[in-house]
Design an enzyme around this catalytic site. Structure first.
Site, PDB file in Angstrom:
ATOM      1  CB  ALA A 146      -0.914  -0.003   1.219  1.00 29.19           C
ATOM      2  CD  GLU A 199       0.464  -0.261  -7.062  1.00 32.50           C
ATOM      3  OE1 GLU A 199       1.602  -0.760  -6.920  1.00 32.50           O
ATOM      4  OE2 GLU A 199      -0.145  -0.220  -8.146  1.00 32.50           O
ATOM      5  CB  SER A 204       4.151   7.237  -3.025  1.00 28.95           C
ATOM      6  OG  SER A 204       3.985   6.489  -1.893  1.00 28.95           O
ATOM      7  CB  CYS A 248      -4.533   5.944   4.439  1.00 25.86           C
ATOM      8  SG  CYS A 248      -2.787   5.629   4.133  1.00 25.86           S
ATOM      9  CD  GLU A 276       6.777   7.890  -0.150  1.00 22.62           C
ATOM     10  OE1 GLU A 276       6.186   7.434   0.862  1.00 22.62           O
ATOM     11  OE2 GLU A 276       6.926   7.252  -1.195  1.00 22.62           O
TER      12      GLU A 276
END
Ligand code: SF4
Lengths: 88, 413
Positions: free
Chosen positions: B251, B254, B256, B362, B371
């Site tokens: 998770a 994928e 970012s 999340c 990020e």
């Protein structure tokens, strides 16, 4: 939108906290997270100039862990209803 | 795991004759939700749809309804429920067997999630900023040393996101290339089911070995802490730990990997917004949230089963039915976000649901934000002339995966 009454009081329930830190992002002067990621209330009485951020934090919290009441609040039975997120 | 979602039809096979629409729907433009969402949302209430497995599900599209549905105690996430609306072939079986915590209900979900939340607090993520900056700089320099055009997905976003998540989890540098190979196979549209299966089993092999190594020699990383904490104390089984690390890794990487190139393009087609950021870098955090809202790449990740009736504004999800709360539809609800199709980095509202809502929101969202911000800032700083090297229409849309993205984004600078 929550209708802010004068003198807002916050409550945070670590038992339902999902730990994503939205409250800390919204109002770092009112909330922190402990080392386990759960909400810590830094101030229960919301200072006037933090009011908008307190309302934001309640709105952003995904789990309904933060409750906001007008102060002084009548001791209402905890139905959990006040923990539900308010409208947009 | 982001299992592949079957090919999406272009338009809803809609309800003119009352027949349920086919779901999922494809995007016609990478920067907007599928066209079929707006009419569903305008009509209000719930829309019935048929998913590739043949199951009928409810689609929730209004912002307030999506938040209500996802935060309702009766919103069940357990993939073992027969009505669980898995979109991909075998996704339900895999989730039921591996039991990643995103597909669990309380109290199990709460217990496992709590093992992880401490790793992603606002404070801890803030402390990771210098490391993330160093990673992005190094990867941007590398990208810009390649002959143009180069692929922003494979040569930058993927490398940034894998390096960050591997650093967090404690995957050693020597395994990084191996890890990148695995994730590019498991994330590629062109991979067969066998190739994806083999890649995932390689990934689990790697984590399995790391668990042993970190029990011997703990480091300052997430796997070490879980191995020497909850696993050592018997609070989690090794199999479950493997799944939880696998899902965190997948998770974290994928999303970012898909968001960074798409967000870069979104800014490039809004030069006025990019100029604002160049003039005032303090706008970056708000811009990231706006990009998250605008792009809502994890649109269809919120698969649920109503374990009791869930009352919404104009309808009720009946107990026992599966539903999907469409995050991109909610994030483009004009009642919540005026002129939602417009990218406005100064937008005051930050209450988008790009990271979901409710107890499953999340867990890594603060790291995700960091990020995306740092990766974009560094990129535009180092490559002020960055531009797409092919016509936008030529970019293949990656609509067959649970997280929306572009397979390849050739850029020049
Ligand atoms: S926003 Fe809500 S769920 Fe998230 S850390 Fe704060 S109290 Fe907990």
């Amino acid at each position: 939108m929550v209708n802010p009454a004068p003198g807002l009081r916050l409550a945070a329930d670590a038992d339902v906290c999902a730990g994503a830190g939205q409250c800390v992002r919204a109002a770092p002067e009112l909330f922190d997270q402990d080392d386990d990621g759960l909400v810590v209330l830094l101030a229960a009485d919301v200072p006037e100039d933090s009011r908008a951020r307190a309302l934001d934090a309640v709105d952003l919290c995904p789990s309904g862990a933060i409750a906001l009441r007008g102060h002084p609040a009548p001791p209402a039975p905890d139905t959990g209803a006040d923990r539900l997120p308010p409208g947009p | 795991m982001t299992s592949p979602v079957p090919d999406a039809p272009d338009a809803p096979d809609t309800t003119a004759d009352g027949a349920p629409a086919a779901f999922p729907l494809a995007r016609s433009c990478p920067f907007s939700p599928p066209d079929g969402y707006a009419p569903m949302r305008e009509k209000g209430g719930l829309t019935k749809a048929v998913i590739p497995s043949g199951k009928e599900v409810w689609l929730v599209t209004g912002f307030q309804d999506v938040r209500t549905a996802l935060s309702h105690p009766a919103a069940g996430s357990d993939a073992r429920h027969p009505a669980f609306p898995a979109l991909g072939d075998g996704e339900q079986a895999v989730a039921a067997e591996l039991r990643p915590f995103i597909r669990m209900d309380p109290p199990e979900h709460t217990r496992i999630r709590r093992m992880l939340v401490g790793e992603f607090t606002v404070k801890r993520v803030r402390a990771m900023r210098p490391a993330v900056e160093a990673i992005c700089r190094e990867q941007a320099d590398r990208l810009l040393s390649l002959p143009a055009p180069a692929d922003l997905v494979g040569e930058y976003a993927n490398r940034v996101s894998t390096t960050v998540i591997c650093r967090l989890l404690g995957v050693p540098m020597e395994d990084l290339e191996f890890f990148r190979r695995i994730t590019s196979v498991s994330g590629a549209r062109t991979s067969t089911a066998e190739e994806v299966g083999a890649a995932l089993s390689d990934l689990f092999g790697l984590i399995d070995r790391l668990i042993d190594e970190k029990a011997q020699e703990p480091g300052d990383d997430l796997i070490s802490r879980l191995v020497n904490g909850p696993l050592a104390r018997g609070e989690i089984t090794r199999t479950s730990l493997l799944s939880q690390i696998g899902i965190t890794l997948n998770a974290g990487h994928e999303t970012s990997r898909n968001m960074i190139p798409l967000a870069a393009l979104d800014l490039l087609r809004h030069p006025d917004q990019l100029d604002l950021l160049r003039e005032d870098p303090s706008l970056w955090p708000g811009a990231v949230d706006e990009l998250l809202r605008h792009l809502s790449v994890a649109d269809v990740i919120t698969l649920r089963v109503a374990t009791g009736d869930i009352p919404l504004e104009g309808a009720t999800i009946p107990a026992g039915d599966g539903f999907i709360a469409l995050l991109a539809a909610a994030d483009h609800d004009p009642r919540a976000f005026p002129d939602p199709g417009r990218l406005d980095i100064t937008r005051a509202q930050r209450n988008h649901v790009a990271f979901g809502y409710g107890a499953h929101q999340c867990v890594g969202q603060n790291l995700g934000r960091l990020e995306i911000e740092v990766a974009l800032r560094v990129l535009f700083e180092k490559a002020p002339g960055l531009r797409l090297a092919v016509p936008l229409e030529d970019l293949p849309l990656r609509s067959t995966s649970a997280i929306f993205g572009l397979d390849e984004v050739p850029v020049s600078w």
